[in-house]
Motif scaffolding. Sequence first.
Motif, mmCIF file in Angstrom:
data_model
loop_
_atom_site.group_PDB
_atom_site.id
_atom_site.type_symbol
_atom_site.label_atom_id
_atom_site.label_comp_id
_atom_site.label_asym_id
_atom_site.label_seq_id
_atom_site.Cartn_x
_atom_site.Cartn_y
_atom_site.Cartn_z
ATOM 1 N N GLY A 59 2.835 -19.833 -14.217
ATOM 2 C CA GLY A 59 1.697 -19.490 -15.059
ATOM 3 C C GLY A 59 1.464 -17.999 -15.075
ATOM 4 N N LYS A 60 0.426 -17.594 -15.758
ATOM 5 C CA LYS A 60 0.137 -16.176 -15.921
ATOM 6 C C LYS A 60 -0.132 -15.499 -14.579
ATOM 7 N N GLU A 61 -0.855 -16.183 -13.698
ATOM 8 C CA GLU A 61 -1.192 -15.576 -12.409
ATOM 9 C C GLU A 61 0.063 -15.264 -11.603
ATOM 10 N N ASP A 62 1.041 -16.150 -11.643
ATOM 11 C CA ASP A 62 2.297 -15.901 -10.924
ATOM 12 C C ASP A 62 3.009 -14.672 -11.478
ATOM 13 N N LEU A 63 2.948 -14.517 -12.785
ATOM 14 C CA LEU A 63 3.591 -13.368 -13.426
ATOM 15 C C LEU A 63 2.872 -12.074 -13.062
ATOM 16 N N LEU A 64 1.549 -12.097 -13.081
ATOM 17 C CA LEU A 64 0.767 -10.915 -12.696
ATOM 18 C C LEU A 64 1.040 -10.546 -11.239
ATOM 19 N N ARG A 65 1.098 -11.563 -10.402
ATOM 20 C CA ARG A 65 1.351 -11.325 -8.972
ATOM 21 C C ARG A 65 2.717 -10.676 -8.768
ATOM 22 N N GLN A 66 3.718 -11.162 -9.508
ATOM 23 C CA GLN A 66 5.066 -10.597 -9.392
ATOM 24 C C GLN A 66 5.085 -9.130 -9.807
ATOM 25 N N LEU A 67 4.407 -8.820 -10.916
ATOM 26 C CA LEU A 67 4.370 -7.441 -11.401
ATOM 27 C C LEU A 67 3.761 -6.502 -10.364
ATOM 28 N N CYS A 68 2.617 -6.909 -9.812
ATOM 29 C CA CYS A 68 1.955 -6.039 -8.834
ATOM 30 C C CYS A 68 2.739 -5.939 -7.536
ATOM 31 N N HIS A 69 3.365 -7.037 -7.130
ATOM 32 C CA HIS A 69 4.144 -6.988 -5.890
ATOM 33 C C HIS A 69 5.378 -6.106 -6.074
ATOM 34 N N ASP A 70 5.989 -6.151 -7.241
ATOM 35 C CA ASP A 70 7.119 -5.261 -7.515
ATOM 36 C C ASP A 70 6.676 -3.803 -7.406
ATOM 37 N N GLY A 71 5.496 -3.500 -7.939
ATOM 38 C CA GLY A 71 4.981 -2.135 -7.848
ATOM 39 C C GLY A 71 4.715 -1.726 -6.410
ATOM 40 N N LEU A 72 4.180 -2.641 -5.624
ATOM 41 C CA LEU A 72 3.907 -2.362 -4.219
ATOM 42 C C LEU A 72 5.204 -2.118 -3.456
ATOM 43 N N ARG A 73 6.219 -2.924 -3.742
ATOM 44 C CA ARG A 73 7.523 -2.733 -3.088
ATOM 45 C C ARG A 73 8.136 -1.383 -3.474
ATOM 46 N N ARG A 74 7.946 -0.983 -4.712
ATOM 47 C CA ARG A 74 8.469 0.312 -5.153
ATOM 48 C C ARG A 74 7.772 1.435 -4.390
ATOM 49 N N TYR A 75 6.464 1.322 -4.218
ATOM 50 C CA TYR A 75 5.690 2.306 -3.461
ATOM 51 C C TYR A 75 6.226 2.423 -2.040
ATOM 52 N N VAL A 76 6.439 1.277 -1.397
ATOM 53 C CA VAL A 76 6.955 1.263 -0.022
ATOM 54 C C VAL A 76 8.345 1.894 0.033
ATOM 55 N N ALA A 77 9.194 1.542 -0.913
ATOM 56 C CA ALA A 77 10.553 2.081 -0.922
ATOM 57 C C ALA A 77 10.552 3.591 -1.096
ATOM 58 N N GLU A 78 9.697 4.099 -1.977
ATOM 59 C CA GLU A 78 9.633 5.550 -2.192
ATOM 60 C C GLU A 78 9.081 6.264 -0.962
ATOM 61 N N ALA A 79 8.129 5.645 -0.292
ATOM 62 C CA ALA A 79 7.579 6.249 0.929
ATOM 63 C C ALA A 79 8.629 6.285 2.032
ATOM 64 N N GLU A 80 9.400 5.220 2.173
ATOM 65 C CA GLU A 80 10.454 5.190 3.191
ATOM 66 C C GLU A 80 11.510 6.254 2.894
ATOM 67 N N THR A 81 11.857 6.409 1.627
ATOM 68 C CA THR A 81 12.813 7.454 1.239
ATOM 69 C C THR A 81 12.261 8.834 1.577
ATOM 70 N N ALA A 82 10.979 9.038 1.297
ATOM 71 C CA ALA A 82 10.356 10.341 1.531
ATOM 72 C C ALA A 82 10.370 10.712 3.010
ATOM 73 N N LEU A 83 10.201 9.735 3.876
ATOM 74 C CA LEU A 83 10.157 10.028 5.310
ATOM 75 C C LEU A 83 11.501 10.515 5.843
ATOM 76 N N ASP A 84 12.563 10.308 5.081
ATOM 77 C CA ASP A 84 13.877 10.827 5.479
ATOM 78 C C ASP A 84 14.047 12.302 5.115
ATOM 79 N N GLU A 85 13.130 12.827 4.296
ATOM 80 C CA GLU A 85 13.183 14.235 3.896
ATOM 81 C C GLU A 85 12.743 15.113 5.070
ATOM 82 N N PRO A 86 13.573 16.084 5.485
ATOM 83 C CA PRO A 86 13.218 16.895 6.659
ATOM 84 C C PRO A 86 12.048 17.847 6.432
ATOM 85 N N ASP A 87 11.827 18.290 5.212
ATOM 86 C CA ASP A 87 10.730 19.205 4.928
ATOM 87 C C ASP A 87 9.444 18.400 4.708
ATOM 88 N N ASP A 88 8.429 18.638 5.546
ATOM 89 C CA ASP A 88 7.223 17.817 5.526
ATOM 90 C C ASP A 88 6.484 17.876 4.186
#
Length: 214
Positions: A59-88
């Motif tokens: 249903g619609k709620e499942d689709l909305l949940r997927q969209l937001c969770h994908d965005g949250l995962r992208r945020y986490v992935a970008e933050a993890e990538t950033a922490l590998d950068e040596p310059d603070d």
Amino acid sequence: MSTTSGKTLGGRRAQAARNDEVILEAARAVFLDDPKAPIAAVAERAGVGISALYRRYAGKEDLLRQLCHDGLRRYVAEAETALDEPDDWAAFTGFLARVVDADVHSLTVHLAGTFTPTEEMGRDAMRAGELATALVDRAHASGRLRPDAVVHDLGLLLEACAAVRVPDPERTRQLRRRQLAVLLAGLSSVPDADPLPGPPPAAGEFDWRWRLRE
């Protein structure tokens, strides 16, 4: 399984993955424009039958949940990538630039309160907060981030950038990058700067948005 049937199955899976991506892209566009739009509008924009959509999402709620969770995962992935950068400071600013370009917060603002988050989303949200705190701590350690800036200021900064939207996607990206540069200048540490006004945003202060709307 024969080679031919294996190839057929692999081809079907690849096609299903492509269809799912088309559906999610259509849903993102439809619900950014109108969070109350019916799920049929997503199927129409994606160019698929409503039955194909319901095979993937109950249903619609499942689709909305997927969209937001994908965005949250992208945020986490970008933050993890950033922490590998040596310059603070570069880690901090690069993370924000990539999240702004990914347009993660447009969905967060528009869709909060339209579905019930899962426990997994809650865990990912906690992880996102931990990673963002680590990046802010490093930015403070670099001496480049003003001392009265707090991690919860990042949410306000990202929402301000997400609010910038014009019909041309490339122009939107350019204007958001400009807005981000302006906001980062305000967060940069300068001698004798006036303190930021008012109490800083607190943990949980915006959680009310995730209560289901009537």
